[in-house]
Design an enzyme around this catalytic site. Structure first.
Site, PDB file in Angstrom:
ATOM      1  N   ASP A 510      52.719  -4.366  79.351  1.00 23.51           N
ATOM      2  CA  ASP A 510      53.317  -3.108  78.922  1.00 23.51           C
ATOM      3  C   ASP A 510      52.308  -1.970  79.024  1.00 23.51           C
ATOM      4  OD1 ASP A 510      55.694  -4.273  78.367  1.00 23.51           O
ATOM      5  OD2 ASP A 510      55.315  -4.526  76.211  1.00 23.51           O
ATOM      6  N   ASP A 512      51.281   0.071  76.946  1.00 23.62           N
ATOM      7  CA  ASP A 512      50.913   0.546  75.609  1.00 23.62           C
ATOM      8  C   ASP A 512      49.603  -0.119  75.175  1.00 23.62           C
ATOM      9  OD1 ASP A 512      51.590  -2.039  75.060  1.00 23.62           O
ATOM     10  OD2 ASP A 512      53.344  -1.579  73.833  1.00 23.62           O
ATOM     11  N   ASP A 514      48.904  -2.546  73.053  1.00 19.59           N
ATOM     12  CA  ASP A 514      48.909  -4.007  73.091  1.00 19.59           C
ATOM     13  C   ASP A 514      48.802  -4.514  74.519  1.00 19.59           C
ATOM     14  OD1 ASP A 514      48.956  -4.490  70.460  1.00 19.59           O
ATOM     15  OD2 ASP A 514      51.108  -4.980  70.318  1.00 19.59           O
TER      16      ASP A 514
END
Ligand code: 0RA
Length: 648
Positions: A510, A512, A514
């Site tokens: 992803d 993002d 994380d």
């Protein structure tokens, strides 16, 4: 080659130009490639000459400026390129140096020159590949200048004034017709190399200034000077690790005109970080000097252990060379008068005499050190024993992986959705974060050549774990079996590149925090335990879009950054269309078609290839990002927030 009469003035001139024409015709043959790496190699060619001046004690200041117009200036306070007439070619020496192939080095055989190393093609190649090239020389009280375009003289050597200094300034602008991918110098790539050079040559101060003013570049400045030399290098590399010694060991000596310098320290980590240099060139593939070092280290520690009964003579434990290097950070710096470079990338030292030179120097001084520091010696040997035990446990874990895969269907992990063809060269594997994204990827892929391995939850941080623990981790086991190569970090281990089942390994996480954490964990694992995958360019990062813009009549656009998004919106507004912008929070939000279209279709996707330009810088990055100490990590991220890229 036919002998030339001295009257053949023009002829010899033309020959010189033809020489540089050859460089322009086949630039990759001279500088490796014409992409980002080759572009930055130009800088090394120029700076190497200044370093050569420093090696013979004539230079201690080098200044690099990335200019507003994208050209680069290198100034040194060496002797200045000689300007007197070359006796054979009847040209000013400087013209020979700047326009004649392989004449870049000195006329006198200076002892440990850098040129002659990896590429060492000389500054004339830089001239050939530059649309503008100027030299200003301060020598014998006079200032001289000379100018070129595409390697051809545009301003013949002339005096322009008086000076009380000596030195050389070279400004060059890479030719965009040669460097078609990029002509943009990267501050960080240059900084990593200059820092390395400053550690290896403590007498030098290198200043790097970026005077550009565009959005991504400019305004940065850094000065590199390390009076502690390789000792400072080791301290720097271990900044995020816990050292076991108060200060690094420092060893120095010279055998048969080969000066040997080593600094090393054990830390509490489980990785080996030995960097070696020959005449300032990073010998990534090792060679005779590294063998000499390893032998000396193993011999001295073993004999100390036996003498002091730290390891019982009848112990079942069998120690292997690599056990002595777990948690070791070392920099070995040797100077070799006529180095022979071998190997895939010509970074493996072949001179056999260097092995014993290094071995003799290191063995003797290591013995002294151990005698004088019994407490540290004991701690180090305890660590060696633990390493041997972990290695034994790792061997068992490996067997377990093998047995597991032998039992499962076809030996592959259950959650792997394999591709149907089995020609590794054309196969790809997507390592996908999470089951839902994995599901979309499985449905969206082209199953003939694309395999999907969904990874669940957190991957183990290999920077902080022992090898046996790493091999017990489920996600890591799945990756190892899917890839087919086995794992290893040294040459005594069983990593087999020719068993690789997919030539493209694509990390898809992803966009993002994380996601980037998981990506870093995966890259750290590959860097520490499957390094050849990175070195051979098999690892890629997928780049899913950040936004989807849906307009009327089924028109869908994607944007990978805010700027593109705004541009698309502006266009849609202009044409009075209704639209809707959504930000992808995760891969799982994309339906299979969207994922295919934007991120997986070889026709339309963009992949970032992960490469390691500078091994020491890569180690520093991974140890800082994944290491134990929070403070250096925060400082690193804050400092590099804007610039940090994982694919350094
Ligand atoms: C040829 C001979 C000498 C020095 C150099 C070249 C030289 C080249 C460059 C390029 C950048 N900086 C440089 N500095 C020196 C030997 C000079 C002598 O013997 O006086």
């Amino acid at each position: 080659m036919a002998k030339k009469k001295s009257s053949d003035y023009k002829a010899s001139n033309i020959q010189v130009l033809e020489g540089l024409e050859a460089v322009r015709k086949r630039p990759a043959m001279y500088i490796g490639d014409t992409a980002q790496r080759g572009l930055h190699h130009l800088i090394n060619e120029v700076v190497d000459n200044s370093i050569d001046e420093a090696l013979v004690g004539h230079c201690d200041q080098i200044q690099l400026t990335i200019n507003k117009d994208g050209s680069l200036t290198v100034t040194d306070n060496g002797r200045g390129i000689p300007v007197d007439e070359h006796p054979k070619l009847k040209l000013p020496a400087v013209e020979v140096v700047l326009t004649k192939l392989h004449a870049g080095g000195k006329f006198d055989k200076s002892s440990y020159k850098v040129s002659g190393g990896l590429h060492g093609v000389g500054v004339s190649c830089v001239n050939a590949l530059s649309s503008e090239f100027e030299a200003e020389i301060h020598r014998d009280g006079e200032i001289y200048v000379m100018g070129f375009e595409f390697g051809k003289t545009t301003t013949p050597l002339k005096k322009t004034g008086k000076t009380d200094k000596t030195g050389t300034t070279i400004r060059f602008k890479p030719d965009p017709k040669i460097f078609t991918q990029t002509t943009e110098f990267k501050f960080d790539i240059i900084a990593d190399r200059m820092r390395e050079l400053a550690f290896l040559n403590p007498e030098i101060t290198i200043e790097l200034i970026d005077e550009r003013e565009d959005e991504d570049n400019g305004g940065r400045q850094e000065t590199f000077h390390y009076s502690g030399g390789v000792r400072d290098f080791v301290i720097y590399l271990d900044e995020s690790r816990d050292p076991m010694m108060d200060e690094p060991i420092y060893i120095e000596g010279e055998v048969d005109k080969v000066p040997v310098e080593l600094s090393m320290q054990y830390n509490k980590s489980f990785t080996e970080n030995v960097f070696s240099y020959v005449n300032n060139i990073n010998t990534r593939e090792g060679g005779t000097h590294i063998s000499g070092f390893r032998r000396a280290l193993t011999r001295s520690l073993k004999s100390y252990a036996e003498k002091n009964k730290i390891i019982k003579p009848n112990s079942k434990l069998s120690l292997s060379g690599e056990d002595f290097r777990q948690g070791l950070t070392a920099v070995l710096n040797v100077k070799v008068p006529e180095p022979q470079f071998e190997g895939q990338t010509k970074t493996k030292l072949g001179n056999s005499e260097v092995q014993s030179a290094v071995e003799v120097v290191v063995y003797e001084k290591m013995n002294e050190y151990l005698e004088q520091n019994p407490k540290i010696a004991k701690q180090v040997l305890e660590k060696v024993v633990l390493a041997a035990e972990a290695r034994e446990a790792a061997r068992k874990a490996r067997q377990l992986i093998q047995r597991k895969s032998a039992m499962g269907g076809g030996g592959l992990p259950g959650k792997l959705a394999d591709c149907s063809i089995n020609d590794p060269e054309h196969c790809e594997i997507y390592l996908v974060e999470g089951d839902s994204a994995g599901g979309s990827a499985k449905m969206g892929r082209n199953r003939s050549f694309q395999a999907i391995l969904p990874l669940r939850g957190k991957i183990l941080n290999v920077e902080k774990a022992k090898i046996n623990k790493i091999l017990e981790n489920n996600e890591i086991q799945a990756m190892i079996t899917a890839l087919g190569t086995g794992v290893g970090h040294g040459d005594e281990e069983d990593f087999e590149l020719d068993k690789l089942r997919y030539h493209k390994i694509i990390v898809m996480t992803d966009a993002d925090v994380d996601g980037s954490h998981i990506r870093t964990l995966l890259l750290t694992f590959f860097y520490r335990y499957m390094k050849p995958l990175i070195e051979r360019g098999h690892i890629y990062i997928a780049t899913p879009p950040l936004y989807r813009i849906t307009a009327s009549r089924g028109q869908i656009e994607y944007a990978w950054d805010d700027e593109t998004r705004d541009k698309i919106i502006k266009e849609l507004r202009k044409s009075n269309k209704k639209f809707d912008v959504s930000r992808y929070k995760g891969l799982g939000e994309m339906n299979p078609e969207q994922l295919w279209e934007t991120t997986m279709d070889p026709e339309t996707r963009t992949l970032q290839q992960v490469t390691v330009e500078n091994a020491a810088a890569a180690d520093k990055m991974f140890s800082t990002l994944m290491g134990g100490d929070v403070e250096p990590r925060r400082a690193f991220i804050e400092k590099n927030a804007k610039y940090a890229t994982l694919d350094i």
